[in-house]
Design a protein around this motif. Sequence first.
Motif, PDB file in Angstrom:
ATOM      1  N   TYR A  15       0.800  -1.227   0.000  1.00  0.00           N
ATOM      2  CA  TYR A  15       0.000   0.000   0.000  1.00  0.00           C
ATOM      3  C   TYR A  15       0.837   1.283   0.000  1.00  0.00           C
ATOM      4  CZ  TYR A  15      -3.698  -3.239   1.277  1.00  0.00           C
ATOM      5  OH  TYR A  15      -4.576  -4.270   1.285  1.00  0.00           O
ATOM      6  N   GLY A  16       1.956   1.277   0.667  1.00  0.00           N
ATOM      7  CA  GLY A  16       2.761   2.490   0.815  1.00  0.00           C
ATOM      8  C   GLY A  16       3.486   2.913  -0.448  1.00  0.00           C
ATOM      9  N   VAL A  17       4.115   1.969  -1.121  1.00  0.00           N
ATOM     10  CA  VAL A  17       4.875   2.293  -2.332  1.00  0.00           C
ATOM     11  C   VAL A  17       3.955   2.800  -3.441  1.00  0.00           C
ATOM     12  CG1 VAL A  17       6.363   1.327  -4.130  1.00  0.00           C
ATOM     13  CG2 VAL A  17       6.776   0.751  -1.734  1.00  0.00           C
ATOM     14  N   PRO A  18       2.810   2.150  -3.723  1.00  0.00           N
ATOM     15  CA  PRO A  18       1.924   2.728  -4.739  1.00  0.00           C
ATOM     16  C   PRO A  18       1.402   4.114  -4.362  1.00  0.00           C
ATOM     17  CG  PRO A  18       1.325   0.450  -4.342  1.00  0.00           C
ATOM     18  CD  PRO A  18       2.341   0.822  -3.316  1.00  0.00           C
ATOM     19  N   MET A  19       1.149   4.323  -3.073  1.00  0.00           N
ATOM     20  CA  MET A  19       0.675   5.640  -2.631  1.00  0.00           C
ATOM     21  C   MET A  19       1.751   6.703  -2.871  1.00  0.00           C
ATOM     22  SD  MET A  19      -1.757   7.292  -1.375  1.00  0.00           S
ATOM     23  CE  MET A  19      -2.135   8.775  -0.515  1.00  0.00           C
ATOM     24  N   LEU A  20       2.988   6.414  -2.525  1.00  0.00           N
ATOM     25  CA  LEU A  20       4.077   7.357  -2.759  1.00  0.00           C
ATOM     26  C   LEU A  20       4.267   7.623  -4.245  1.00  0.00           C
ATOM     27  CD1 LEU A  20       6.784   6.310  -0.153  1.00  0.00           C
ATOM     28  CD2 LEU A  20       5.504   8.437  -0.256  1.00  0.00           C
ATOM     29  N   LEU A  21       4.191   6.572  -5.057  1.00  0.00           N
ATOM     30  CA  LEU A  21       4.314   6.748  -6.502  1.00  0.00           C
ATOM     31  C   LEU A  21       3.186   7.625  -7.037  1.00  0.00           C
ATOM     32  CD1 LEU A  21       5.378   3.185  -7.699  1.00  0.00           C
ATOM     33  CD2 LEU A  21       6.736   5.280  -7.733  1.00  0.00           C
ATOM     34  N   LEU A  22       1.973   7.436  -6.530  1.00  0.00           N
ATOM     35  CA  LEU A  22       0.835   8.235  -6.979  1.00  0.00           C
ATOM     36  C   LEU A  22       1.003   9.703  -6.591  1.00  0.00           C
ATOM     37  CD1 LEU A  22      -2.012   8.098  -8.260  1.00  0.00           C
ATOM     38  CD2 LEU A  22      -2.892   7.930  -5.942  1.00  0.00           C
ATOM     39  N   VAL A  23       1.422   9.954  -5.362  1.00  0.00           N
ATOM     40  CA  VAL A  23       1.582  11.337  -4.897  1.00  0.00           C
ATOM     41  C   VAL A  23       2.717  12.036  -5.643  1.00  0.00           C
ATOM     42  CG1 VAL A  23       2.254  12.752  -2.911  1.00  0.00           C
ATOM     43  CG2 VAL A  23       0.578  10.931  -2.638  1.00  0.00           C
ATOM     44  N   ILE A  24       3.853  11.411  -5.730  1.00  0.00           N
ATOM     45  CA  ILE A  24       5.006  12.035  -6.387  1.00  0.00           C
ATOM     46  C   ILE A  24       4.777  12.148  -7.896  1.00  0.00           C
ATOM     47  CG2 ILE A  24       7.461  11.754  -6.896  1.00  0.00           C
ATOM     48  CD1 ILE A  24       7.686  10.450  -4.086  1.00  0.00           C
ATOM     49  N   GLY A  25       4.261  11.086  -8.504  1.00  0.00           N
ATOM     50  CA  GLY A  25       3.976  11.134  -9.940  1.00  0.00           C
ATOM     51  C   GLY A  25       2.889  12.144 -10.270  1.00  0.00           C
ATOM     52  N   GLY A  26       1.871  12.237  -9.402  1.00  0.00           N
ATOM     53  CA  GLY A  26       0.801  13.218  -9.605  1.00  0.00           C
ATOM     54  C   GLY A  26       1.327  14.634  -9.535  1.00  0.00           C
ATOM     55  N   SER A  27       2.274  14.869  -8.655  1.00  0.00           N
ATOM     56  CA  SER A  27       2.859  16.203  -8.536  1.00  0.00           C
ATOM     57  C   SER A  27       3.554  16.601  -9.838  1.00  0.00           C
ATOM     58  CB  SER A  27       3.852  16.214  -7.380  1.00  0.00           C
ATOM     59  OG  SER A  27       4.604  17.395  -7.403  1.00  0.00           O
ATOM     60  N   PHE A  28       4.344  15.695 -10.382  1.00  0.00           N
ATOM     61  CA  PHE A  28       5.022  16.001 -11.645  1.00  0.00           C
ATOM     62  C   PHE A  28       4.028  16.152 -12.790  1.00  0.00           C
ATOM     63  CE2 PHE A  28       8.701  14.154  -9.387  1.00  0.00           C
ATOM     64  CZ  PHE A  28       9.579  15.200  -9.580  1.00  0.00           C
ATOM     65  N   GLY A  29       3.009  15.301 -12.820  1.00  0.00           N
ATOM     66  CA  GLY A  29       1.995  15.390 -13.875  1.00  0.00           C
ATOM     67  C   GLY A  29       1.237  16.696 -13.818  1.00  0.00           C
ATOM     68  N   LEU A  30       0.838  17.108 -12.625  1.00  0.00           N
ATOM     69  CA  LEU A  30       0.116  18.374 -12.479  1.00  0.00           C
ATOM     70  C   LEU A  30       0.978  19.556 -12.884  1.00  0.00           C
ATOM     71  CD1 LEU A  30      -1.902  17.893  -9.198  1.00  0.00           C
ATOM     72  CD2 LEU A  30      -2.801  18.166 -11.496  1.00  0.00           C
ATOM     73  N   ARG A  31       2.255  19.482 -12.571  1.00  0.00           N
ATOM     74  CA  ARG A  31       3.146  20.572 -12.953  1.00  0.00           C
ATOM     75  C   ARG A  31       3.180  20.733 -14.471  1.00  0.00           C
ATOM     76  NH1 ARG A  31       9.217  19.737 -11.826  1.00  0.00           N
ATOM     77  NH2 ARG A  31       8.960  18.609 -13.749  1.00  0.00           N
ATOM     78  N   GLU A  32       3.246  19.630 -15.180  1.00  0.00           N
ATOM     79  CA  GLU A  32       3.274  19.686 -16.636  1.00  0.00           C
ATOM     80  C   GLU A  32       1.965  20.236 -17.201  1.00  0.00           C
ATOM     81  OE1 GLU A  32       5.931  19.213 -18.541  1.00  0.00           O
ATOM     82  OE2 GLU A  32       7.026  18.888 -16.695  1.00  0.00           O
ATOM     83  N   PHE A  33       0.837  19.783 -16.669  1.00  0.00           N
ATOM     84  CA  PHE A  33      -0.445  20.262 -17.171  1.00  0.00           C
ATOM     85  C   PHE A  33      -0.675  21.739 -16.872  1.00  0.00           C
ATOM     86  CE2 PHE A  33      -1.734  15.704 -17.200  1.00  0.00           C
ATOM     87  CZ  PHE A  33      -2.011  15.640 -18.558  1.00  0.00           C
ATOM     88  N   THR A  34      -0.263  22.198 -15.694  1.00  0.00           N
ATOM     89  CA  THR A  34      -0.428  23.625 -15.400  1.00  0.00           C
ATOM     90  C   THR A  34       0.496  24.469 -16.263  1.00  0.00           C
ATOM     91  OG1 THR A  34       1.101  23.431 -13.535  1.00  0.00           O
ATOM     92  CG2 THR A  34      -1.245  23.334 -13.039  1.00  0.00           C
ATOM     93  N   GLN A  35       1.672  23.956 -16.588  1.00  0.00           N
ATOM     94  CA  GLN A  35       2.579  24.693 -17.462  1.00  0.00           C
ATOM     95  C   GLN A  35       1.971  24.848 -18.849  1.00  0.00           C
ATOM     96  OE1 GLN A  35       5.389  26.127 -16.351  1.00  0.00           O
ATOM     97  NE2 GLN A  35       5.421  27.147 -18.320  1.00  0.00           N
ATOM     98  N   ILE A  36       1.315  23.810 -19.331  1.00  0.00           N
ATOM     99  CA  ILE A  36       0.631  23.898 -20.627  1.00  0.00           C
ATOM    100  C   ILE A  36      -0.456  24.968 -20.564  1.00  0.00           C
ATOM    101  CG2 ILE A  36      -0.922  22.645 -22.198  1.00  0.00           C
ATOM    102  CD1 ILE A  36       0.687  20.101 -21.452  1.00  0.00           C
ATOM    103  N   ARG A  37      -1.178  25.009 -19.463  1.00  0.00           N
ATOM    104  CA  ARG A  37      -2.251  25.997 -19.296  1.00  0.00           C
ATOM    105  C   ARG A  37      -1.698  27.417 -19.351  1.00  0.00           C
ATOM    106  NH1 ARG A  37      -4.946  26.688 -13.549  1.00  0.00           N
ATOM    107  NH2 ARG A  37      -5.604  28.820 -13.820  1.00  0.00           N
ATOM    108  N   TYR A  38      -0.623  27.669 -18.626  1.00  0.00           N
ATOM    109  CA  TYR A  38      -0.062  29.020 -18.602  1.00  0.00           C
ATOM    110  C   TYR A  38       0.556  29.404 -19.946  1.00  0.00           C
ATOM    111  CZ  TYR A  38      -0.909  29.111 -13.627  1.00  0.00           C
ATOM    112  OH  TYR A  38      -1.508  29.095 -12.399  1.00  0.00           O
ATOM    113  N   ASP A  39       1.145  28.447 -20.632  1.00  0.00           N
ATOM    114  CA  ASP A  39       1.686  28.730 -21.965  1.00  0.00           C
ATOM    115  C   ASP A  39       0.569  29.100 -22.931  1.00  0.00           C
ATOM    116  OD1 ASP A  39       4.224  28.235 -21.055  1.00  0.00           O
ATOM    117  OD2 ASP A  39       4.315  26.174 -21.846  1.00  0.00           O
TER     118      ASP A  39
END
Length: 106
Positions: A15-39
Amino acid sequence: MFSWKTLRRNKTVKYGVPMLLLVIGGSFGLREFTQIRYDAQKIKKRLDPSLEAKVNPEKQAVILEEEYEKLKEIHLDEWKNIRGPRPWENSREYQEQQRSNLSKTH
Protein backbone atom coordinates in the motif's frame (compact mmCIF):
# COMPACT_ATOMS: atom_id res chain seq x y z
CA MET A 1 17.30 -12.01 1.10
CA PHE A 2 13.57 -11.26 0.57
CA SER A 3 11.43 -13.57 -1.41
CA TRP A 4 8.73 -12.34 -3.75
CA LYS A 5 6.06 -13.91 -1.55
CA THR A 6 7.28 -12.05 1.54
CA LEU A 7 7.35 -8.71 -0.30
CA ARG A 8 3.78 -9.21 -1.58
CA ARG A 9 2.52 -9.77 1.99
CA ASN A 10 4.30 -6.70 3.38
CA LYS A 11 1.75 -3.85 3.87
CA THR A 12 4.33 -1.14 3.25
CA VAL A 13 5.19 -2.55 -0.14
CA LYS A 14 1.57 -3.38 -0.94
CA TYR A 15 0.00 0.00 0.00
CA GLY A 16 2.76 2.49 0.81
CA VAL A 17 4.87 2.29 -2.33
CA PRO A 18 1.92 2.73 -4.74
CA MET A 19 0.68 5.64 -2.63
CA LEU A 20 4.08 7.36 -2.76
CA LEU A 21 4.31 6.75 -6.50
CA LEU A 22 0.83 8.23 -6.98
CA VAL A 23 1.58 11.34 -4.90
CA ILE A 24 5.01 12.04 -6.39
CA GLY A 25 3.98 11.13 -9.94
CA GLY A 26 0.80 13.22 -9.61
CA SER A 27 2.86 16.20 -8.54
CA PHE A 28 5.02 16.00 -11.64
CA GLY A 29 1.99 15.39 -13.87
CA LEU A 30 0.12 18.37 -12.48
CA ARG A 31 3.15 20.57 -12.95
CA GLU A 32 3.27 19.69 -16.64
CA PHE A 33 -0.45 20.26 -17.17
CA THR A 34 -0.43 23.62 -15.40
CA GLN A 35 2.58 24.69 -17.46
CA ILE A 36 0.63 23.90 -20.63
CA ARG A 37 -2.25 26.00 -19.30
CA TYR A 38 -0.06 29.02 -18.60
CA ASP A 39 1.69 28.73 -21.96
CA ALA A 40 -1.69 28.72 -23.70
CA GLN A 41 -2.74 31.83 -21.76
CA LYS A 42 0.45 33.62 -22.83
CA ILE A 43 -0.26 32.84 -26.46
CA LYS A 44 -3.87 34.05 -26.18
CA LYS A 45 -3.00 37.22 -24.32
CA ARG A 46 -1.20 39.62 -26.59
CA LEU A 47 -1.00 43.27 -25.61
CA ASP A 48 -2.87 45.71 -27.80
CA PRO A 49 -0.69 48.59 -29.05
CA SER A 50 -2.16 51.26 -26.75
CA LEU A 51 -1.54 49.15 -23.67
CA GLU A 52 1.87 48.09 -24.92
CA ALA A 53 2.86 51.75 -25.20
CA LYS A 54 1.92 52.25 -21.56
CA VAL A 55 4.00 49.27 -20.48
CA ASN A 56 7.02 50.06 -22.66
CA PRO A 57 9.42 52.27 -20.63
CA GLU A 58 10.80 54.01 -23.74
CA LYS A 59 7.38 55.42 -24.62
CA GLN A 60 6.51 56.11 -20.97
CA ALA A 61 7.88 59.69 -20.94
CA VAL A 62 5.68 60.70 -23.88
CA ILE A 63 2.58 59.33 -22.19
CA LEU A 64 3.40 61.11 -18.94
CA GLU A 65 3.74 64.41 -20.77
CA GLU A 66 0.37 63.86 -22.47
CA GLU A 67 -1.28 63.14 -19.12
CA TYR A 68 0.32 66.25 -17.62
CA GLU A 69 -1.10 68.38 -20.43
CA LYS A 70 -4.56 66.92 -19.82
CA LEU A 71 -4.32 67.70 -16.11
CA LYS A 72 -3.24 71.28 -16.81
CA GLU A 73 -6.48 71.87 -18.72
CA ILE A 74 -8.67 70.70 -15.83
CA HIS A 75 -9.52 73.32 -13.17
CA LEU A 76 -8.72 71.50 -9.96
CA ASP A 77 -9.48 74.45 -7.68
CA GLU A 78 -13.18 74.51 -8.56
CA TRP A 79 -14.42 71.22 -7.14
CA LYS A 80 -16.94 70.34 -4.45
CA ASN A 81 -16.91 67.37 -2.14
CA ILE A 82 -20.29 65.64 -2.56
CA ARG A 83 -21.21 62.86 -0.16
CA GLY A 84 -22.77 59.79 -1.74
CA PRO A 85 -25.68 57.92 -0.23
CA ARG A 86 -25.08 55.40 2.53
CA PRO A 87 -26.08 51.77 1.95
CA TRP A 88 -29.10 52.16 4.23
CA GLU A 89 -30.30 55.37 2.55
CA ASN A 90 -32.57 55.51 -0.48
CA SER A 91 -30.34 56.79 -3.27
CA ARG A 92 -33.16 58.49 -5.23
CA GLU A 93 -34.32 60.50 -2.22
CA TYR A 94 -30.76 61.44 -1.40
CA GLN A 95 -30.05 62.57 -4.98
CA GLU A 96 -33.19 64.73 -4.98
CA GLN A 97 -32.12 66.25 -1.66
CA GLN A 98 -28.64 66.99 -3.06
CA ARG A 99 -30.13 68.60 -6.16
CA SER A 100 -32.42 70.80 -4.08
CA ASN A 101 -29.47 71.86 -1.88
CA LEU A 102 -27.40 72.60 -4.99
CA SER A 103 -30.19 74.69 -6.54
CA LYS A 104 -30.62 76.67 -3.26
CA THR A 105 -26.92 77.59 -3.17
CA HIS A 106 -26.86 78.77 -6.81
